[in-house]
Design a protein around this motif. Structure first.
Motif, PDB file in Angstrom:
ATOM      1  N   GLU A  25      47.077  28.363 -24.885  1.00 25.45           N
ATOM      2  CA  GLU A  25      48.320  29.124 -24.942  1.00 25.45           C
ATOM      3  C   GLU A  25      48.112  30.460 -25.652  1.00 25.45           C
ATOM      4  N   ALA A  26      47.398  30.430 -26.774  1.00 24.49           N
ATOM      5  CA  ALA A  26      47.147  31.665 -27.519  1.00 24.49           C
ATOM      6  C   ALA A  26      46.300  32.631 -26.700  1.00 24.49           C
ATOM      7  N   SER A  27      45.333  32.098 -25.972  1.00 24.57           N
ATOM      8  CA  SER A  27      44.477  32.936 -25.129  1.00 24.57           C
ATOM      9  C   SER A  27      45.300  33.645 -24.066  1.00 24.57           C
ATOM     10  N   ALA A  28      46.247  32.911 -23.451  1.00 27.46           N
ATOM     11  CA  ALA A  28      47.081  33.510 -22.413  1.00 27.46           C
ATOM     12  C   ALA A  28      48.040  34.540 -22.994  1.00 27.46           C
ATOM     13  N   LEU A  29      48.629  34.237 -24.141  1.00 28.86           N
ATOM     14  CA  LEU A  29      49.595  35.146 -24.755  1.00 28.86           C
ATOM     15  C   LEU A  29      48.952  36.448 -25.221  1.00 28.86           C
ATOM     16  N   LEU A  30      47.721  36.347 -25.726  1.00 27.13           N
ATOM     17  CA  LEU A  30      47.051  37.516 -26.297  1.00 27.13           C
ATOM     18  C   LEU A  30      46.051  38.172 -25.356  1.00 27.13           C
ATOM     19  N   SER A  31      45.852  37.544 -24.171  1.00 25.17           N
ATOM     20  CA  SER A  31      44.899  38.078 -23.187  1.00 25.17           C
ATOM     21  C   SER A  31      43.505  38.242 -23.781  1.00 25.17           C
ATOM     22  N   LEU A  32      43.068  37.209 -24.507  1.00 29.65           N
ATOM     23  CA  LEU A  32      41.739  37.200 -25.116  1.00 29.65           C
ATOM     24  C   LEU A  32      40.985  35.961 -24.642  1.00 29.65           C
TER      25      LEU A  32
END
Length: 260
Positions: A25-32
């Motif tokens: 989820e964090a990867s998708a939200l931050l595009s990292l």
């Protein structure tokens, strides 16, 4: 982004509706990349900024963050003074009150006083709102110059409702009105059926600023009640501003709601 900026970006992923987060989820939200996010979340966990939930792979704010947040809200003299004023107004008018701060293009409530009326607003603290489309946000944005606001909202946004600012030019027009009258007003914008009135106060030495807000169901407030709330907000904001040494209120004319 630096490691510190990345950690701050992770913390901004949390909200009242997203109290836990996974690496995916964090990867998708931050595009990292997930690998980078995974290392970052583990490092934040080891530092006490985050904690894992049992044996799951979900993260939530850790004890260090929660402790600092409690310390901030309980020791900030500006927050404490503003909160005391909001509590007093809530007791007098029966509607819900908040003290909020701005973080970039969003505002978040720090303190909350539920109203005593049968019909009342009950939005929990911690839920971020778009600063351009809320009374609290515009009261705080009005403390910036137009150039600073333009830089903050350099990209077009999708209006949250027909009564919210549709463009940057419309936002700037509303902010000019806030600066002139001393208060901001929203009507059926970020939260449907909800109206709000807000005034912001700051400390020049630290740059800290907070918004004092009263929110109510729009269908329940008469013109006379609206004038009373505005008068109480302006008087309360001036009271806090005098203690904080806020120069933006020095020459405030203190117009009544009828001037709106």
């Amino acid at each position: 982004m630096t490691t510190l900026e990345s950690a701050a970006a992770v913390l901004r992923c949390f909200s009242a509706s997203r109290t836990e987060i996974t690496v995916t989820e964090a990867s998708a939200l931050l595009s990292l990349p997930k690998s980078n996010i995974s290392r970052l979340l583990r490092a934040m966990r080891d530092a006490g900024l985050l904690e894992t939930i049992g044996d799951s792979k979900r993260y939530r704010p850790g004890p260090l963050i929660l402790g600092v947040a409690h310390l901030y809200s309980s020791t900030s003299s500006l927050v404490g003074r503003a909160d005391a004023v909001v509590a007093r107004i809530v007791a007098a008018v029966g509607h819900t009150g908040y003290v909020s701060i701005r973080d970039g293009g969003e505002v978040t409530g720090l303190t909350y006083h539920p109203g005593t009326n049968v019909l009342r607003v009950a939005t929990p603290v911690g839920r971020p709102l778009a600063a351009h489309s809320s009374a609290t946000g515009r009261s705080l944005l009005a403390r910036l110059s137009d150039d600073q606001v333009r830089a903050l909202f350099s990209q077009p946004w999708t209006p949250v409702s027909p009564t919210a600012p549709q463009t940057l030019d419309e936002l700037l027009q509303r902010l000019e009105r806030v600066r002139r009258l001393g208060f901001a007003e929203s009507h059926d914008e970020a939260n449907r059926g909800v109206g709000a009135l807000a005034a912001a106060v700051g400390v020049p030495e630290t740059g800290e600023a907070v918004s004092l807000c009263i929110a109510y169901p729009v269908s329940t407030v008469t013109a006379e009640e609206r004038e009373d709330i505005i008068a109480r907000l302006l008087a309360g904001a001036k009271e806090v501003a005098a203690l904080a040494g806020d120069p933006q209120w020095t020459n405030q004319a203190g117009l009544s709601a009828s001037a709106a």
